[in-house]
Write an enzyme that holds these catalytic residues in place. Structure first.
Site, short mmCIF file in Angstrom:
data_model
loop_
_atom_site.label_atom_id
_atom_site.label_comp_id
_atom_site.label_asym_id
_atom_site.label_seq_id
_atom_site.Cartn_x
_atom_site.Cartn_y
_atom_site.Cartn_z
N ASP A 122 0.84 -1.20 0.00
CA ASP A 122 0.00 0.00 0.00
C ASP A 122 0.87 1.25 0.00
O ASP A 122 0.46 2.30 0.50
CB ASP A 122 -0.92 -0.01 1.22
CG ASP A 122 -2.06 1.00 1.10
OD1 ASP A 122 -2.63 1.38 2.14
OD2 ASP A 122 -2.35 1.43 -0.04
N LYS B 169 2.59 3.45 -5.66
CA LYS B 169 2.03 2.44 -6.57
C LYS B 169 3.05 1.97 -7.61
O LYS B 169 3.00 0.84 -8.06
CB LYS B 169 0.76 2.97 -7.24
CG LYS B 169 -0.25 3.54 -6.24
CD LYS B 169 -0.49 2.60 -5.05
CE LYS B 169 -1.03 3.33 -3.85
NZ LYS B 169 -1.00 2.53 -2.60
N ASP C 26 -3.24 -3.07 -2.47
CA ASP C 26 -4.31 -2.08 -2.49
C ASP C 26 -4.21 -1.23 -3.76
O ASP C 26 -3.14 -1.14 -4.38
CB ASP C 26 -4.20 -1.16 -1.25
CG ASP C 26 -5.42 -0.26 -1.10
OD1 ASP C 26 -5.29 0.82 -0.50
OD2 ASP C 26 -6.51 -0.63 -1.61
N GLU D 294 -11.61 3.98 -0.94
CA GLU D 294 -11.99 4.31 0.44
C GLU D 294 -12.86 5.56 0.53
O GLU D 294 -12.58 6.58 -0.09
CB GLU D 294 -10.74 4.49 1.34
CG GLU D 294 -9.66 5.39 0.80
CD GLU D 294 -8.60 4.63 0.05
OE1 GLU D 294 -8.93 3.61 -0.59
OE2 GLU D 294 -7.44 5.06 0.05
C1 LIG Z 1 9.08 3.35 -2.00
N1 LIG Z 1 9.40 2.88 -0.70
C2 LIG Z 1 8.73 3.24 0.42
N2 LIG Z 1 9.24 2.83 1.60
C3 LIG Z 1 8.61 3.17 2.75
N3 LIG Z 1 7.50 3.90 2.81
C4 LIG Z 1 6.96 4.34 1.65
C5 LIG Z 1 7.53 4.03 0.41
N4 LIG Z 1 6.77 4.56 -0.57
C6 LIG Z 1 5.76 5.20 0.05
N5 LIG Z 1 5.87 5.07 1.37
C7 LIG Z 1 4.94 5.55 2.38
O1 LIG Z 1 3.72 4.84 2.16
C8 LIG Z 1 2.61 5.73 2.15
C9 LIG Z 1 2.22 5.99 0.73
C10 LIG Z 1 1.10 5.56 0.23
C11 LIG Z 1 0.77 5.82 -1.21
N6 LIG Z 1 -0.66 5.61 -1.37
C12 LIG Z 1 -1.32 6.29 -2.29
O2 LIG Z 1 -0.78 7.07 -3.05
C13 LIG Z 1 -2.79 6.11 -2.34
C14 LIG Z 1 -3.55 7.04 -3.07
C15 LIG Z 1 -4.93 6.93 -3.13
C16 LIG Z 1 -5.71 7.91 -3.91
C17 LIG Z 1 -6.77 7.49 -4.70
C18 LIG Z 1 -7.51 8.41 -5.46
C19 LIG Z 1 -7.17 9.77 -5.40
F1 LIG Z 1 -7.90 10.68 -6.10
C20 LIG Z 1 -6.10 10.18 -4.61
C21 LIG Z 1 -5.36 9.26 -3.88
C22 LIG Z 1 -5.60 5.90 -2.44
C23 LIG Z 1 -4.83 4.98 -1.71
O3 LIG Z 1 -5.44 3.96 -1.02
C24 LIG Z 1 -3.45 5.07 -1.66
O4 LIG Z 1 -2.77 4.11 -0.96
C25 LIG Z 1 3.16 6.98 2.82
F2 LIG Z 1 2.46 8.09 2.47
C26 LIG Z 1 4.58 7.03 2.31
O5 LIG Z 1 5.40 7.83 3.15
MG LIG Z 2 -4.03 2.46 -0.48
#
Ligand SMILES: CNc1ncnc2c1ncn2[C@@H]1O[C@H](/C=C/CNC(=O)c2cc(-c3ccc(F)cc3)cc(O)c2O)[C@H](F)[C@H]1O
Ligand SMILES: [Mg+2]
Length: 214
Positions: free
Chosen positions: A141, A144, A169, A199
């Site tokens: 999650d 992406k 997810d 969600e």
């Molecule tokens: C790449 N390696 C990483 N290592 C450790 N932590 C990380 C890493 N990469 C990210 N993180 C960490 O993981 C999290 C990132 C979550 C990203 N999730 C989403 O973007 C995401 C977006 C939507 C969404 C849908 C529609 C819309 F109009 C707008 C948004 C819905 C979802 O359920 C999501 O999960 C955190 F923020 C980041 O620091």
């Molecule tokens: Mg998500």
């Protein structure tokens, strides 16, 4: 400077949930995000699918990539059998700080190890640092466009075993096209799509469950 959204989510938990009651923490976050401020938690619709897959797998070693505020961390950890562990990876220190407090508020800190740092650096170190042989369950999650890279890294590090379940997810929204193509075409995975909603909205999104065949 005002509070951040994750800090406001934490306040909502401290105000509306009961300490030590994971379900009340989950409900407080869902209520806040549905009625006050949308946030990218897996949410209650997809959360029910996460719960059912988790209950079916009953993992002893689970991994989550992308803790954010700890909503899915609490959903997963609350269903783990005694002695089972969840490692969750988050590289944003502000998110990690909020997540630690939400996980502790739910009383699940003994089942969860939150590791701060980038998944790409941490995955190769999980065995030596936490004595993990392999994972039975992985929840993806985080960013992406990193699902596929990290899945291949987990394979290469020997952290997946025959039967390991990957649950991803957002395979529709925002979408993970490369990852989907890989798990659906690779002979090493048996993949299935669980249709649901993004969600707190009526938009479509879903989870992809992929069993590693070894
Ligand atoms: C790449 N390696 C990483 N290592 C450790 N932590 C990380 C890493 N990469 C990210 N993180 C960490 O993981 C999290 C990132 C979550 C990203 N999730 C989403 O973007 C995401 C977006 C939507 C969404 C849908 C529609 C819309 F109009 C707008 C948004 C819905 C979802 O359920 C999501 O999960 C955190 F923020 C980041 O620091
Ligand atoms: Mg998500």
């Amino acid at each position: 400077t005002g509070s951040s959204q994750p800090q406001r989510m934490l306040k909502a938990v401290q105000k509306n949930a009961t300490k030590g009651d994971p379900q009340s923490v989950i409900s407080a976050i869902d209520h806040y995000c549905r009625n006050k401020e949308w946030a990218m938690n897996v949410g209650d619709d997809k959360g029910l699918i996460l719960d059912s897959v988790l209950t079916e797998v009953n993992p002893s070693a689970a991994l989550e990539l992308g803790t954010y505020c700890g909503y899915s961390t609490v959903r997963i950890a609350r269903l783990l059998s005694p002695g089972s562990k969840l490692i969750t990876v988050e590289f944003n220190p502000a998110f990690a700080a909020v997540a630690r407090q939400i996980i502790a508020y739910a009383g699940l800190q003994d089942k969860v190890t939150l590791v701060e740092g980038p998944s790409g650096d941490l995955i190769p170190k999980l065995r030596e640092r936490f004595g993990v042989k392999s994972f039975d369950f992985v929840f993806l999650d985080h960013w992406k466009d990193r699902y596929l890279l990290d899945t291949k890294l987990l394979e290469d590090c020997g952290l997946l075993q025959k039967g390991t379940v990957l649950l991803a997810d957002n395979v529709i929204c925002p979408g993970t096209p490369e990852y989907l193509k890989y798990v659906r075409s690779s002979p090493r995975y048996e993949s299935r799509y669980y249709k649901s909603n993004l969600e707190y909205t009526k938009l479509e999104d879903g989870l992809e469950k992929s069993v590693f065949l070894g």
